[in-house]
Design a protein around this motif. Structure first.
Motif, mmCIF file in Angstrom:
data_model
loop_
_atom_site.group_PDB
_atom_site.id
_atom_site.type_symbol
_atom_site.label_atom_id
_atom_site.label_comp_id
_atom_site.label_asym_id
_atom_site.label_seq_id
_atom_site.Cartn_x
_atom_site.Cartn_y
_atom_site.Cartn_z
ATOM 1 N N ILE A 8 0.844 -1.212 0.000
ATOM 2 C CA ILE A 8 0.000 0.000 0.000
ATOM 3 C C ILE A 8 0.871 1.251 0.000
ATOM 4 O O ILE A 8 0.599 2.217 -0.722
ATOM 5 C CB ILE A 8 -0.971 -0.010 1.211
ATOM 6 C CG1 ILE A 8 -1.960 -1.177 1.074
ATOM 7 C CG2 ILE A 8 -1.726 1.305 1.325
ATOM 8 C CD1 ILE A 8 -2.810 -1.433 2.294
ATOM 9 N N LEU A 9 1.948 1.215 0.788
ATOM 10 C CA LEU A 9 2.844 2.379 0.842
ATOM 11 C C LEU A 9 3.514 2.622 -0.510
ATOM 12 O O LEU A 9 3.613 3.760 -0.964
ATOM 13 C CB LEU A 9 3.906 2.178 1.926
ATOM 14 C CG LEU A 9 3.434 2.407 3.365
ATOM 15 C CD1 LEU A 9 4.542 2.092 4.346
ATOM 16 C CD2 LEU A 9 2.943 3.835 3.561
ATOM 17 N N ALA A 12 1.007 4.133 -2.809
ATOM 18 C CA ALA A 12 0.765 5.541 -2.463
ATOM 19 C C ALA A 12 1.890 6.421 -3.000
ATOM 20 O O ALA A 12 1.630 7.497 -3.567
ATOM 21 C CB ALA A 12 0.639 5.691 -0.947
ATOM 22 N N LEU A 16 1.443 9.381 -5.745
ATOM 23 C CA LEU A 16 1.808 10.787 -5.489
ATOM 24 C C LEU A 16 2.808 11.280 -6.535
ATOM 25 O O LEU A 16 2.758 12.437 -6.954
ATOM 26 C CB LEU A 16 2.369 10.944 -4.073
ATOM 27 C CG LEU A 16 1.343 10.739 -2.942
ATOM 28 C CD1 LEU A 16 1.983 10.952 -1.582
ATOM 29 C CD2 LEU A 16 0.127 11.654 -3.091
#
Lengths: 521, 103
Positions: A8-9, A12, A16
């Motif tokens: 998930i990180l 993300a 971004l």
């Protein structure tokens, strides 16, 4: 750290990064830009947020251009209202007239990363999913169309993987006798949204679902849905479509009447070409739009072929989902052979299916190298990092250059042009008509028209109804270009026009832009 | 939500990031989009048996169609987009909370 959290990180961070890249065109300068489509989407949202009223019948300054686009009832809104209403709401809450429209479009257009990731992660695991998402950031055709302003089409394509995800989970649940009808109901809502945003995305989705259903029917020899579930889903979709009868009926009429480029009708040779001939679209779309190398990079072709081969050899249901999606894309981009479709627009859905195939091909090749753990993990990660570096160095470099340099300087609306547009709104009558000389592009003229809420006559398309009440002499763009003989000549021509206006009333004279009222002073 | 702390952490970082690259109007737009299009549908979908990721994805993409469709139609009746937006938001969030309590 748990593996899932790490995934998930990483997602993300990737997203971004995408958001940074895709917002480059308006990070420094928030003045509007884009082609004709961008102006029309902007004005529908903007009119509603400025007046705090929804549009049904078009105001005059929109109607003169788009009054015939609703094929069911002329002079009414031609798009389903929700898409533009989103921007109106964000303009109100965002406290800015331009940025929310461009920023939320960037969010929606880059949302394809999430939807593709979501589907591929579920079917093939993290590595192909994240590699697909990273490649998509740099997809040439995606960011080109986004820059031009054909935003709804982008977003409707972004929905396809998510709808296919729902359909896959639902059909799997039926085939495994663990019914999960909620996925079909969500699918119906998403199809409704797909229809609201842009019907072309809906047609792509239906084609993919239809083909996959045929394959399932042949492969499993049983129905992959329950009639009751399907009935409820159809009902949800019909209710959503019926909420906006004028626009839904217009789509129906346009679909029946629409004709493709006639030159390819019954041209069977087209079936053996991936793209149509770029020459057929000169003036509308740049040649690079039809280039695989420009949009995807030739280095991806071997992985693409391997990806297709890997799926074709394995042929599990999830493999068939991807293959039928690919085939449906081929069908949609070759409808011109039967005289239908807008194939060059359909081509903009290409990366969403090809990039997962490329990523699957790549990871499949890596998986062929047999090593023991932890060496296997090191190889997988190392190879993926190498893939990402190549993607950034080749595709990313071009994407950065194009997005960073998009609509710089006078190729977008300038501060003096914004000021005159605001002045027009405050000082001219609703039905006044302005003939604009000098503003560099048609889309900039349109932005002045739509921000100013006053009709700007296109000089080349003047008819009897277009007798101007005002003349605008916009020297601001030409002043920047005056070293070029062609533009210097244009300035001289405008000075001659101005000389003929000496008895008229000069109402505005600021920052190299003048507006004359065609009435003796 | 299993990954609530992680999701909140990402949201805060994303909001700060958006503020950094697009200043206050960007931040307001970002938060408004999450609030209007995601929160109400998320609360409603939370009633059903979906994974966290599914709820986030479905709520956003259903939200961009359904929330604004309701606002548009209501504003045709009452004549104000701002008031309609507030009403639809309150009703949908209320429905979501009601469904959660009823569970």
């Amino acid at each position: 750290m748990r593996v899932r959290t790490l995934e998930i990180l990483i997602l993300a961070i990737v997203y971004l990064g995408a958001l940074w890249l895709w917002t480059l065109p308006f990070q420094e300068n928030t003045l509007p830009y884009g082609e004709g489509d961008a102006t029309s989407h902007f004005v529908v949202a903007d009119t509603q947020s400025q007046t705090d009223k929804p549009i049904t019948t078009l105001p005059y300054y929109i109607d003169v251009r788009y009054g015939w686009d609703n094929k069911f009832r002329m002079h009414t809104l031609w798009y389903h209202p929700p898409y533009h209403m989103n921007f109106a709401l964000l303009q109100i809450l965002g406290g800015h007239r331009f940025l929310p429209v461009f920023f939320f479009n960037a969010i929606l257009c880059t949302s394809m990363l999430f939807t593709v990731y979501f589907l591929v992660r579920r079917l093939f695991g993290f590595m192909p999913a994240i590699l697909s998402a990273i490649l998509l950031i740099f997809s040439g055709r995606d960011y080109m169309v986004y820059l031009w302003g054909q935003w709804p089409e982008r977003i409707s394509y972004a929905l396809i993987p998510l709808i296919l995800y729902c359909y896959f989970i639902y059909t799997e649940s039926i085939l495994e006798n663990k019914q999960k009808p909620r996925y079909l109901y969500v699918l119906a809502f998403l199809l409704g949204v797909n229809f609201y945003v842009h019907p072309v995305g809906l047609f792509h989705t239906i084609a993919a679902i239809g083909l996959y259903s045929v394959v399932l029917l042949i492969k499993e020899r049983r129905l992959m849905f329950k009639w009751k579930h399907a009935g409820i889903a159809v009902f949800i979709f019909l209710v959503m479509a019926a909420m906006f009868p004028l626009q839904t009926a217009s789509v129906g009429i346009a679909t029946v009447k629409e004709k493709a480029f006639e030159g390819n009708f019954m041209n069977l040779g087209r079936l053996f070409e991936w793209y149509p001939d770029a020459e057929q679209f000169v003036g509308g779309v740049p040649v690079t739009y039809f280039s695989y190398a420009f949009n995807n990079g030739t280095w991806t072709i071997p992985f693409l072929l391997v990806g297709i081969l890997a799926l074709a050899l394995r042929r599990k249901r999830k493999d068939w989902l991807m293959l039928t999606w690919l085939i449906s894309f081929y069908v949609m981009t070759h409808l011109d052979v039967i005289g239908k479709g807008r194939v060059h627009r359909s081509m903009a859905a290409e990366a969403h299916i090809l990039y997962p195939l490329i990523a699957i091909g790549f990871t499949w090749l890596v998986s062929l190298i047999r090593l023991k753990r932890p060496l296997r993990t090191y190889l997988k990660v190392g190879a993926s990092i190498a893939f990402i570096i190549v993607a950034i160095m080749i595709n990313g470099k071009v994407a950065y250059s194009n997005l960073h340099n998009a609509y710089g300087g006078i190729s977008r609306l300038t501060e003096p042009q914004l000021n005159v547009a605001l002045w027009l709104k405050d000082n001219l009558g609703e039905f006044d008509k302005i003939e604009d000389f000098g503003t560099l592009t048609i889309s900039k003229k349109r932005f002045i028209q739509y921000i100013g809420n006053r009709h700007i006559i296109k000089s080349n398309f003047k008819d009897d109804f277009d007798i101007p009440t005002h003349v605008m002499l916009d020297y601001s763009d030409l002043a920047v270009l005056q070293q070029i003989p062609e533009y210097r000549q244009q300035i001289e021509g405008m000075l001659q026009i101005e000389a003929q206006l000496e008895n008229m009333t000069l109402q505005y004279d600021k920052e190299n832009i003048k507006v004359y009222k065609l009435e003796a002073s | 939500m299993k990954h609530l702390r992680l999701a909140l952490g990402i949201l805060i970082v994303a909001a700060a990031y958006v503020f950094m690259i697009l200043s206050l109007p960007g931040l307001r737009t970002f938060l408004a989009a999450m609030l209007l299009f995601m929160l109400p549908t998320y609360l409603i979908l939370d009633r059903y048996d979906f994974t966290d990721g599914e709820k986030l994805m479905f709520s956003f993409f259903i939200g961009i169609g359904v929330f604004s469709a309701l606002v548009y139609n209501l504003s045709l009746l009452i004549g104000s987009i701002r008031i309609s937006m507030a009403l639809v938001f309150v009703v949908l969030v209320g429905l979501g909370i009601y469904l959660k309590l009823k569970r």
